[in-house]
Enzyme design. Structure first.
Site, PDB file in Angstrom:
ATOM      1  N   ALA A 105       0.834  -1.206   0.000  1.00  0.00           N
ATOM      2  CA  ALA A 105       0.000   0.000   0.000  1.00  0.00           C
ATOM      3  C   ALA A 105       0.868   1.254   0.000  1.00  0.00           C
ATOM      4  O   ALA A 105       0.576   2.230  -0.700  1.00  0.00           O
ATOM      5  CB  ALA A 105      -0.937  -0.005   1.208  1.00  0.00           C
ATOM      6  N   ASP A 106       1.929   1.238   0.786  1.00  0.00           N
ATOM      7  CA  ASP A 106       2.852   2.381   0.818  1.00  0.00           C
ATOM      8  C   ASP A 106       3.463   2.637  -0.554  1.00  0.00           C
ATOM      9  O   ASP A 106       3.490   3.777  -1.043  1.00  0.00           O
ATOM     10  CB  ASP A 106       3.983   2.109   1.821  1.00  0.00           C
ATOM     11  CG  ASP A 106       3.571   2.333   3.260  1.00  0.00           C
ATOM     12  OD1 ASP A 106       2.611   3.083   3.498  1.00  0.00           O
ATOM     13  OD2 ASP A 106       4.221   1.756   4.153  1.00  0.00           O
TER      14      ASP A 106
END
Length: 428
Positions: A197-198
């Protein structure tokens, strides 16, 4: 001159590390597509820094503003550390300049605003409430520079009931649904084995920032870019979500064996596993010809992907029995010769020593001017036959403070310290 402790990667007395075998490169010019673009980076951890590193990889000048005490949160993430420095930090901060600045007081905030006036973009990864409290929210900073491209990376976005909730990659993966479809059949939900996600949010932010910059050169207008970790991670699931939305079929964890494509999964061989993708009818026919059973490919009821999905278990059992008869190297040679998509399941040691990836510049050691040797994972983009190359090693905390204020603002070290001291005296 770097101290001996700072220069540990060159110390022959220490144990050998995997990075020691990587090609050693000096910093270079790298890509210059964004040369002249200035970015003020107020972010920490992974998402924001990964996005600004992509801009730095493309030639932008990225100034990383860090707390004088401790700096970016990721600087403390370890072990492992290399020569006392966090490898997680080093993974997403090359080609940047570090400025140590406390902007929680009036003098520090004035200096930050002065830098932002000289910048094209600012990246922030604070919930809106905190950004407003620190006076680095979009409305405030666009008063400082009206045509600023303000890039916000948060967990849930700048608006809505969740806007001020804190978030990390793990939380975003849980919200997005990726964990619910990842893992063995009947097993527990699993996180992706990387900060997905990052990294996705960072990539989305960099892409949107460049698009906004392109628009500004035509319209003269700035923009507010609002990227949420949960949104970026959810977008990764588009194909899965579309299948659910249009069918009502809710996928379950299957260890990656329930693709819409039949066959598209891992198989054991006589020694090591492989992954096999028979993504169309032509590949289906070629596979069975390559393994010496062309008649099976012509079996009634197996001529289309939809039909094969109905009989997936039967097909998987047949392929599994076949592939277990010989070692991985045999099947890789046979199937590659037949132009079948096939490959090994590498561990990270195998990835880092892969000759083809090394040739494409994916792994190297970077020799910094102060004697440090820092391993790097390339940006994965080749332009005009050349892979990207870092312009500088990940910076030490505050390494470029004096240089940036002198270059951007024409301010000497003494002038800056006098301003900060004056504000401190006035507050006391």
């Amino acid at each position: 001159m770097a101290s001996r402790s700072q220069n540990r990667p060159l110390d022959a007395a220490r144990s050998a590390l995997p990075c020691d075998a990587l090609p050693l490169k000096a910093p270079g010019a790298g890509f210059q597509f964004l040369a002249g673009v200035r970015v003020v980076d107020l972010t920490t951890s992974v998402a924001g820094p990964s996005g600004t590193m992509l801009l730095a990889d493309m030639g932008a000048e990225v100034v990383k503003i860090e707390r004088p005490s401790g700096g970016d949160d990721a600087r403390s993430w370890g072990p492992p550390f290399l020569a006392g420095e966090s490898l997680w930090f080093a993974a997403v901060n090359r080609s940047k300049k570090s400025v140590a600045l406390d902007f929680s007081d009036a003098a520090g905030l004035k200096l930050l605003y002065d830098l932002i006036r000289q910048a094209d973009m600012v990246f922030v990864n604070l919930p809106p409430r905190v950004a407003r409290k620190l006076k680095v929210d979009a409305d405030t900073l666009r008063q400082v520079r009206p045509d600023l491209i303000y890039v916000s990376i948060t967990g849930f976005g700048l608006s809505g009931q969740r806007a001020n909730w804190t978030c990390y990659d793990l939380i975003a993966e849980g919200y997005s649904g990726i964990m619910d479809v990842t893992g063995a059949a009947g097993g527990d939900p699993q996180k992706v084995g990387a900060p997905a996600a990052d990294m996705l949010a960072g990539q989305d932010a960099a892409f949107a920032a460049v698009a906004a910059l392109y628009d500004r050169r035509t319209t003269g207008k700035g923009h507010v870019i609002d990227v949420a970790l949960v949104d970026s991670m959810t977008r990764l699931l588009s194909c899965r979500l579309m299948s659910y939305l249009g069918s009502g079929e809710l996928p379950t964890r299957s260890g990656g064996t329930d693709s819409v494509i039949a066959i598209y999964q891992a198989f054991e061989t006589a020694d090591d596993p492989i992954v096999l993708a028979l993504g169309n009818d032509n590949l289906w026919q070629r596979f069975w010809t390559a393994v010496g059973d062309p008649d099976y490919a012509r079996t009634p009821g197996l001529q289309s992907n939809a039909e094969r999905r109905q009989r997936r278990s039967e097909i998987v059992d047949r392929i599994a029995t076949l592939l277990r008869s010989k070692p991985r190297s045999h099947w890789l040679d046979v199937l590659r010769e037949a132009r079948i998509p096939v490959g090994p399941i590498n561990n990270l040691q195998q990835v880092a020593t892969d000759d083809a990836m090394l040739a494409r510049g994916m792994f190297y050691r970077l020799a910094s001017a102060d004697g440090r040797i820092v391993p790097q994972v390339g940006c994965g983009i080749v332009v005009d036959g050349e892979p990207g190359l870092a312009r500088s090693a990940p910076p030490r905390l505050g390494e470029h403070t004096d240089d940036v204020f002198a270059d951007w603002l024409g301010m000497s070290n003494g002038d800056r310290r006098n301003l900060l001291n004056q504000d401190s005296h006035e507050r006391t």
